[in-house]
Enzyme design. Structure first.
Site, short mmCIF file in Angstrom:
data_model
loop_
_atom_site.label_atom_id
_atom_site.label_comp_id
_atom_site.label_asym_id
_atom_site.label_seq_id
_atom_site.Cartn_x
_atom_site.Cartn_y
_atom_site.Cartn_z
N CYS A 129 0.86 -1.18 0.00
CA CYS A 129 0.00 0.00 0.00
C CYS A 129 0.90 1.23 0.00
O CYS A 129 2.12 1.11 -0.13
CB CYS A 129 -0.96 -0.01 1.19
SG CYS A 129 -0.15 -0.09 2.79
N THR A 130 0.34 2.41 0.16
CA THR A 130 1.10 3.65 -0.01
C THR A 130 2.26 3.79 0.97
O THR A 130 3.41 3.94 0.59
CB THR A 130 0.17 4.87 0.12
OG1 THR A 130 -0.90 4.74 -0.79
CG2 THR A 130 0.92 6.16 -0.15
#
Length: 328
Positions: free
Chosen positions: A184-185
């Site tokens: 994810c980010t």
């Protein structure tokens, strides 16, 4: 030459007593030093992105680190030419990451401090990307994936992160016995989601430690095998990741040409995120459909002060018309 702005991305799962009171205290301090950004504080931890000049961000990091609960908190730092936020928000939430499980109103029983996937550094994650027997799963929202993603990563048929657990349950037979790595980010979603996968019975689960943001800054991998740009939840919208052989994977909504420029549909009741060049935004008055382009509250028309005649001419140029009652 104006001073560079630093953008800080961070999170930490840690027990916070009286989290609601701490959120108010946190907001007060941030405003006192002129910091901008968005922070979530919950009983389970903190998650935020903030921006400011060097002095302001240094004051903030020093203040956070002075609290023993956050003494080892990891700040990921970007340098930009302008502010990434316009205001300062600190919100108290039940959780900093919500999985949206039907059988569990809140996910407090999934504690990443107790159960989470194996941490993979950028080099290890790159090796996983190249391993044909490893499943790489993107845990972000669909519009984040569409702007950029790791090469070969699975794009779950979902719109947002909260739908991911059910998608995994529906498809678990396809990769239950395989090694699965998630990303994810910045890492905060994967901490909890990978723990949930372990609880679901997946035997070999890994996660990109520090998220895509860290992968792009690693001096060895330099973001290689990432295609496109990384979506961020601030005024920047996107940041580059691959510094070896960057590519553009997203396409203009209107003509299919390569485009990384995200805009929201001008119909406030639609607000769909689409890729559009400035030229096509102008041509289609930022509407994703004929109905949105002719909507009486079209924000592009309002923001640019178009007269009814100018609006009608734009639509006529693309073979559409403005209903008589709109803009009259």
């Amino acid at each position: 030459m104006s001073e560079k702005i630093r953008v800080l991305l961070y999170y930490k799962y840690v027990s916070i007593e009286n989290a609601q009171e701490y959120a108010a205290k946190h907001l007060e301090f941030c405003k006192s030093i002129g910091l901008k950004g968005r922070i979530l504080i919950a009983d389970e931890g903190i998650n935020g992105t903030v921006s400011g000049d060097y002095e302001t961000t240094q004051k903030y990091m020093d203040w956070v680190h002075s609290d023993e609960r956050f003494a080892d908190l990891w700040f990921k730092i970007d340098e930009e030419n302008q502010q990434a936020f316009r205001k300062m928000f600190v919100r108290y939430k039940k959780e900093i990451v919500h999985l949206g499980l039907e059988d569990n109103n809140f996910d407090s029983d999934i504690n990443p401090l107790e159960t989470t996937g194996e941490y993979l550094n950028p080099k290890q994650f790159k090796e996983a990307l190249l391993d044909e027997d490893t499943v790489v799963l993107d845990t972000r929202n669909d519009y984040e994936y569409d702007l950029g993603h790791f090469r070969g990563a699975i794009r779950p048929d979902i719109r947002n992160f909260r739908e991911l657990p059910q998608w995994v349950r529906d498809n678990k037979d396809k990769f239950m016995e395989k090694r699965v790595v998630v990303y994810c980010t910045g890492g905060v979603r994967c901490e909890k989601f990978s723990g949930w996968m372990v609880r679901e019975g997946f035997k070999d689960v890994g996660q990109l430690h520090g998220g895509i943001a860290t992968y792009g800054k690693d001096p060895e991998v330099q973001g290689e095998l990432w295609d496109g740009a990384m979506y961020v939840f601030d005024d920047r919208i996107s940041v580059p990741i691959n510094h070896v052989n960057p590519t553009v994977v997203s396409k203009d909504y209107f003509d299919g040409t390569p485009c990384e420029r995200y805009v929201n549909c001008a119909n406030p009741f639609c607000n769909k995120q689409i890729f559009a060049s400035e030229e096509n935004e102008t041509k289609y008055v930022r509407g994703c459909s004929p109905e949105c382009r002719a909507h009486e509250r079209n924000r592009y028309v309002q923001e640019n002060g178009l007269s009814r005649q100018e609006w009608a001419e734009r639509l006529e140029a693309i073979g559409e018309s403005l209903p008589e009652f709109v803009g009259a």
